[in-house]
Enzyme design. Structure first.
Site: not given
Ligand code: NAD
Ligand code: TYD
Length: 356
Positions: A39, A88, A104, A130-132, A155, A158-159, A185, A210, A212, A297
């Site tokens: 990391d 990211e 990244t 991700t589902d995105e 984002y 890129s995924k 998650n 806030p 959106y 959005h």
């Molecule tokens: P996060 O942003 O909390 O953590 C990302 C981690 O990756 C951090 O510890 C960061 O330091 C590390 N990182 C970033 N760039 C790096 C690099 N170039 N080299 C090494 N380490 C690096 O993300 P998360 O929410 O834990 O998500 C983890 C994975 O799951 C991601 O791939 C994300 O796309 C995917 N995902 C997340 C969600 C969600 O709801 N959080 C949903 C769907 C998919």
């Molecule tokens: P987010 O947690 O950024 O996840 P993602 O965009 O990957 O789904 O946002 C979840 C939802 O909440 C999304 O529809 C955007 C909305 N949102 C707000 O309304 N206000 C906020 O300040 C943030 C961060 C997100």
């Protein structure tokens, strides 16, 4: 391999939200696994998430784009399972700085795939996606693994690219790759820029919430521990070359989540152990602030997890009601964790995004 999880597992991004939960999950359920966490500790990578994690655990600070380092890690540790969480991950930040996301999320993944191709024998490369990648849904229907890829944000674009590169390594080089695509998650250790922890922290500080646009965008929420279990089961039972959607059957409008958080936090603050954290009388729906919408959005995400349920036997165990209470309690019990972040460099990001 009798049990693939008793081997050496390279976790990338293990200091982030899901990665750290996954390391704790492995530590608890597979104590014999050797865990290597690579990391680079970006703004959201936090070693405090992993305090106390000891057994068979090595942390390496470094960037997944650094091919020399990544190859050395493969030579030194010979992992046979790679779970690539490093990314990211925040849509709003991808709108501000797309190039970092491409570096990244795409190049970093390709560097890891290349090293796995060179060094890994009989293992598995699990790309956490991700589902995105499927874009946005109308009011009906769910994403299946067959849904078209139509990402809308830098984002998600890129995924999607990373998924395609990972699949190309499976097809072209026979690298055993599996792609999982999960929904949003929530749970412990989530960085406060994301919807649920942002709202919890703001409620506790009596700050504006806030929301959106009109707040009617829908996300399909998955408790992080359920996601960790799904990943483990995919490693144990999944088929290389396959994609598995992971979702919690938990569609909610953002505004409903924000109102639920207000209600639940007000209730919890009546309990003696939390009574001193904030004044519940001031926590009400007046804190909600409808702000300018996020550009591009996505309106609605919803996952159809039939494939993982039928082929792997995984189902989510945590209802949203249970998961959200566990999550709020975790943030109430770990105020210092959030405060350290909120009072650090994140402050500048928050002010740029939301003003005071
Ligand atoms: P996060 O942003 O909390 O953590 C990302 C981690 O990756 C951090 O510890 C960061 O330091 C590390 N990182 C970033 N760039 C790096 C690099 N170039 N080299 C090494 N380490 C690096 O993300 P998360 O929410 O834990 O998500 C983890 C994975 O799951 C991601 O791939 C994300 O796309 C995917 N995902 C997340 C969600 C969600 O709801 N959080 C949903 C769907 C998919
Ligand atoms: P987010 O947690 O950024 O996840 P993602 O965009 O990957 O789904 O946002 C979840 C939802 O909440 C999304 O529809 C955007 C909305 N949102 C707000 O309304 N206000 C906020 O300040 C943030 C961060 C997100």
């Amino acid at each position: 391999m009798p049990c693939p999880l008793e081997s050496t597992i390279l976790i990338t991004g293990g200091a982030g939200f899901i990665g750290s939960n996954y390391l704790w999950h492995l530590n608890k359920h597979h104590p014999n696994a050797k865990l290597v966490n690579l990391d680079s500790l970006t703004y959201c990578g936090n070693l405090a998430n992993l305090e106390g994690l000891k057994n068979n655990y090595t942390f390496i600070k470094g960037n997944i784009c650094d091919s020399q380092l990544v190859n050395k890690i493969f030579e030194d540790h010979q992992p046979n399972i790679i779970v690539n969480f490093a990314a990211e991950s925040h849509v709003d930040r991808s709108i501000l700085d797309p190039q970092l996301f491409l570096k990244t999320n795409i190049i970093g993944t390709q560097v890891l795939l290349d090293a796995a191709k060179k060094h890994m024998r009989d293992g598995l490369f699990l790309q956490v996606s991700t589902d995105e990648v499927y874009g946005s849904l109308g009011p009906e229907g769910c994403f299946t693994e067959e849904s078209a890829l139509k990402p809308n944000s830098p984002y998600s674009a890129s995924k999607t690219s990373a998924d395609l590169i990972a699949y190309a390594y499976y097809k072209t080089y026979g690298l055993p790759v599996i792609i999982t695509r999960c929904s949003n998650n929530y749970g412990p250790y989530q960085f406060p820029e994301k919807l649920i922890p942002l709202m919890i922290n703001n409620i506790l500080q009596l700050k504006k919430l806030p929301v959106y646009g009109d707040g009617k965008n829908v996300r399909d929420w998955l408790y992080v521990e359920d996601h960790c279990k799904a990943i483990t089961q995919v490693i144990e039972k999944g088929t290389p070359g396959q994609i598995y959607n992971i979702g919690g059957h938990n569609e909610m409008q953002n505004i409903a989540i924000v109102k639920l958080l207000i209600d639940k936090i007000s209730q919890l603050l009546q309990e003696e152990s939390y009574a001193k954290l904030a004044n519940p009388d001031k926590i009400n729906y007046d804190l909600i602030d409808f702000v300018k919408d996020r550009p591009g959005h996505d309106k609605r995400y919803a996952i159809d997890p039939t494939k993982i349920e039928n082929e792997i036997g995984w189902t989510p165990e945590t209802t949203f009601e249970q998961g959200i209470v566990k999550t709020i309690k975790w943030y109430l019990d770990n105020l210092k964790w959030s405060q350290n972040i909120i009072n650090g460099e994140y402050k500048n990001y928050y002010q740029n995004m939301y003003g005071k």
